[in-house]
Scaffold this active site. Sequence first.
Site, PDB file in Angstrom:
ATOM      1  N   SER A   1     -13.014  40.736  66.006  1.00 41.09           N
ATOM      2  CA  SER A   1     -11.699  41.217  66.912  1.00 41.09           C
ATOM      3  C   SER A   1     -12.345  42.495  67.621  1.00 41.09           C
ATOM      4  CB  SER A   1     -10.757  41.523  65.719  1.00 41.09           C
ATOM      5  OG  SER A   1      -9.729  42.226  66.134  1.00 41.09           O
TER       6      SER A   1
ATOM      7  N   LYS B   1     -11.489  38.004  69.906  1.00 38.09           N
ATOM      8  CA  LYS B   1      -9.768  38.370  69.686  1.00 38.09           C
ATOM      9  C   LYS B   1     -10.018  39.790  70.509  1.00 38.09           C
ATOM     10  CE  LYS B   1      -6.930  39.941  66.125  1.00 38.09           C
ATOM     11  NZ  LYS B   1      -6.515  39.765  64.700  1.00 38.09           N
ATOM     12  N   LEU B   2      -9.139  40.050  71.440  1.00 29.29           N
ATOM     13  CA  LEU B   2      -9.066  41.334  72.084  1.00 29.29           C
ATOM     14  C   LEU B   2      -7.549  41.690  71.543  1.00 29.29           C
ATOM     15  CD1 LEU B   2     -10.009  40.470  75.534  1.00 29.29           C
ATOM     16  CD2 LEU B   2     -11.231  41.294  74.006  1.00 29.29           C
ATOM     17  N   LYS B   3      -7.363  43.068  71.369  1.00 32.55           N
ATOM     18  CA  LYS B   3      -6.245  43.794  71.045  1.00 32.55           C
ATOM     19  C   LYS B   3      -5.795  44.193  72.125  1.00 32.55           C
ATOM     20  CE  LYS B   3      -6.397  44.083  66.656  1.00 32.55           C
ATOM     21  NZ  LYS B   3      -5.300  43.608  65.799  1.00 32.55           N
TER      22      LYS B   3
ATOM     23  N   ASP C   1      -4.211  39.984  70.495  1.00 33.88           N
ATOM     24  CA  ASP C   1      -3.366  40.184  69.537  1.00 33.88           C
ATOM     25  C   ASP C   1      -2.604  41.404  69.774  1.00 33.88           C
ATOM     26  OD1 ASP C   1      -2.332  41.031  67.189  1.00 33.88           O
ATOM     27  OD2 ASP C   1      -4.114  41.435  66.127  1.00 33.88           O
TER      28      ASP C   1
ATOM     29  N   ASN D   1      -0.115  43.174  67.977  1.00 31.16           N
ATOM     30  CA  ASN D   1       0.470  43.824  66.751  1.00 31.16           C
ATOM     31  C   ASN D   1       1.906  44.614  66.953  1.00 31.16           C
ATOM     32  OD1 ASN D   1      -2.848  44.605  66.349  1.00 31.16           O
ATOM     33  ND2 ASN D   1      -1.787  43.936  64.574  1.00 31.16           N
TER      34      ASN D   1
ATOM     35  N   GLU E   1      -1.188  36.570  69.853  1.00 28.78           N
ATOM     36  CA  GLU E   1      -0.656  36.724  68.354  1.00 28.78           C
ATOM     37  C   GLU E   1       0.252  38.005  68.259  1.00 28.78           C
ATOM     38  OE1 GLU E   1      -4.229  37.763  65.970  1.00 28.78           O
ATOM     39  OE2 GLU E   1      -3.202  38.147  64.376  1.00 28.78           O
TER      40      GLU E   1
ATOM     41  N   ASP F   1       1.596  36.949  62.744  1.00 25.70           N
ATOM     42  CA  ASP F   1       0.729  37.467  61.724  1.00 25.70           C
ATOM     43  C   ASP F   1       1.811  38.466  60.838  1.00 25.70           C
ATOM     44  OD1 ASP F   1      -0.599  39.260  60.082  1.00 25.70           O
ATOM     45  OD2 ASP F   1      -1.716  40.391  61.958  1.00 25.70           O
TER      46      ASP F   1
ATOM     47  N   LYS G   1      -3.149  36.294  55.987  1.00 27.48           N
ATOM     48  CA  LYS G   1      -3.781  37.377  55.353  1.00 27.48           C
ATOM     49  C   LYS G   1      -3.187  37.244  53.923  1.00 27.48           C
ATOM     50  CE  LYS G   1      -4.174  40.437  59.429  1.00 27.48           C
ATOM     51  NZ  LYS G   1      -3.713  41.485  60.110  1.00 27.48           N
TER      52      LYS G   1
ATOM     53  N   GLY H   1      -8.107  39.420  59.209  1.00 23.38           N
ATOM     54  CA  GLY H   1      -8.946  40.427  58.501  1.00 23.38           C
ATOM     55  C   GLY H   1      -8.246  41.773  58.537  1.00 23.38           C
TER      56      GLY H   1
HETATM   57  O1  NPG Z   1     -12.390  42.058  61.480  1.00 21.50           O
HETATM   58  O2  NPG Z   1     -11.186  42.665  59.368  1.00 21.50           O
HETATM   59  C1  NPG Z   1     -11.478  42.382  60.730  1.00 21.50           C
HETATM   60  C2  NPG Z   1     -10.184  43.012  61.286  1.00 21.50           C
HETATM   61  C3  NPG Z   1      -9.615  42.292  62.336  1.00 21.50           C
HETATM   62  O3  NPG Z   1      -8.081  43.002  64.100  1.00 21.50           O
HETATM   63  C4  NPG Z   1      -8.093  42.874  62.779  1.00 21.50           C
HETATM   64  N1  NPG Z   1      -7.225  43.378  62.124  1.00 21.50           N
HETATM   65  O4  NPG Z   1      -4.025  43.517  63.249  1.00 21.50           O
HETATM   66  O5  NPG Z   1      -5.045  41.821  62.419  1.00 21.50           O
HETATM   67  C5  NPG Z   1      -4.983  43.047  62.765  1.00 21.50           C
HETATM   68  C6  NPG Z   1      -6.299  43.919  62.443  1.00 21.50           C
HETATM   69  C7  NPG Z   1      -5.786  44.937  61.466  1.00 21.50           C
HETATM   70  C8  NPG Z   1      -6.796  45.921  60.933  1.00 21.50           C
HETATM   71  C9  NPG Z   1      -4.678  45.070  60.886  1.00 21.50           C
HETATM   72  C10 NPG Z   1      -6.673  47.073  60.101  1.00 21.50           C
HETATM   73  C11 NPG Z   1      -4.484  46.194  59.691  1.00 21.50           C
HETATM   74  C12 NPG Z   1      -5.241  46.876  59.388  1.00 21.50           C
END
Ligand code: NPG
Length: 371
Positions: free
Chosen positions: A136, A162-164, A190, A192, A215, A240, A264, A292
């Site tokens: 990610s 995966k790109l934010k 993703d 969020n 996502e 998610d 998760k 994750g």
């Molecule tokens: O590789 O653990 C990893 C991070 C993956 O992008 C990732 N996590 O929105 O899913 C998410 C994000 C996240 C990270 C969410 C930290 C909340 C806290």
Amino acid sequence: MRIERVELLLVELPLVRAFRTSFGTETTRAAILVHVETPEAEGWGECVASREPLYSSEFNDAAWSVLSEFLVPALLAAGPDVAAEDVAEALAPFKGHRMAKAALELAVLDAKLRSTGQSLQEYLGGSGDRVTPGVSVGITDTIDELLAIVAAHRDEGYRRVKLKIEPGFDLEPVRRVRSLLGPDFPLQVDANTAYSRADIDHLAQLDELGLLLVEQPLAEEDLLGHAELARRMSTPVCLDESIVSARTAEDAIEIGACSVVNIKAGRVGGYLEARRVHDVCRARNVPVWCGGMLETGIGRAANLALATLPGFLLPGDISATDRYYREDVTAPFALEAGSIAVPHRPGLGVEVDRKVVDRLAVRRAETSRAS
Ligand code: NPG
């Protein structure tokens, strides 16, 4: 299990590189670790909440408070013997706080499995020796910086990226990464929860980019908005934040709000509920993958076990340790030929380095059984 003592430890691990999402930037991961002691074995759990309530309503100080004031006392009061399978019920009177509950349940489950000699993978019903993870990648100041990071991860052997994304950092960066990786490389995005229903036409333009999925573009509560988006785009919509239980997964699938689910364990209240989410999705032919939350080796070990269940058909966010940490509380997990080995020893299958935990701990509390 007779739980004699429960310890909470807040540890701080500096991240190798700051991780930026649409909701904030993390430079250090602060994680609550839960350590339980029984006459037969010890067990460890990790709470995936962060310092601030930006990803969801949970955050470390709230998790600490609910664990120490309510959850740990309720667990100890549940009787001299409590099975890992009964932890969720013992904690159920307290609403929400799923990440805190998940951490406590995992610690009890780990102790139970260490005492019976079974691995978490076997207990959950998974199989296989290795998991092929994805990586990610956070939001960057420039697209060139993003391209350099993505290229480096591809060269390390990651087979899915995966790109934010967020408003103002979406179509163009994703298009540039798509041309860097080529048309067939598995790529997903993703948001969020950073968009609203007013952005549906804009989001539909992602369809040109050959993505595995988009996502959680809309708010956590907005299942109908996601259903509308799913009708308007050909890219699969994955949820998610919205999926907090097997029940919400079932409902979201039923109304067409998603065709893929990110699982998760922390977000749904534990690995047992995570398995139920998996089962609900599998029964409806909805592929799942393991999300994750910058876990230490404790949560990472558990996620590797979970990701070997048969419905996990897409690569998860379970990167190698060195993607986040120079030093971890367990031995590192390495990426070898694009995959990571699943622990097979009892429980989580990893040894927690108590010296490292003690050095990284910035807060502690303990509760012992009264009699
Ligand atoms: O590789 O653990 C990893 C991070 C993956 O992008 C990732 N996590 O929105 O899913 C998410 C994000 C996240 C990270 C969410 C930290 C909340 C806290």
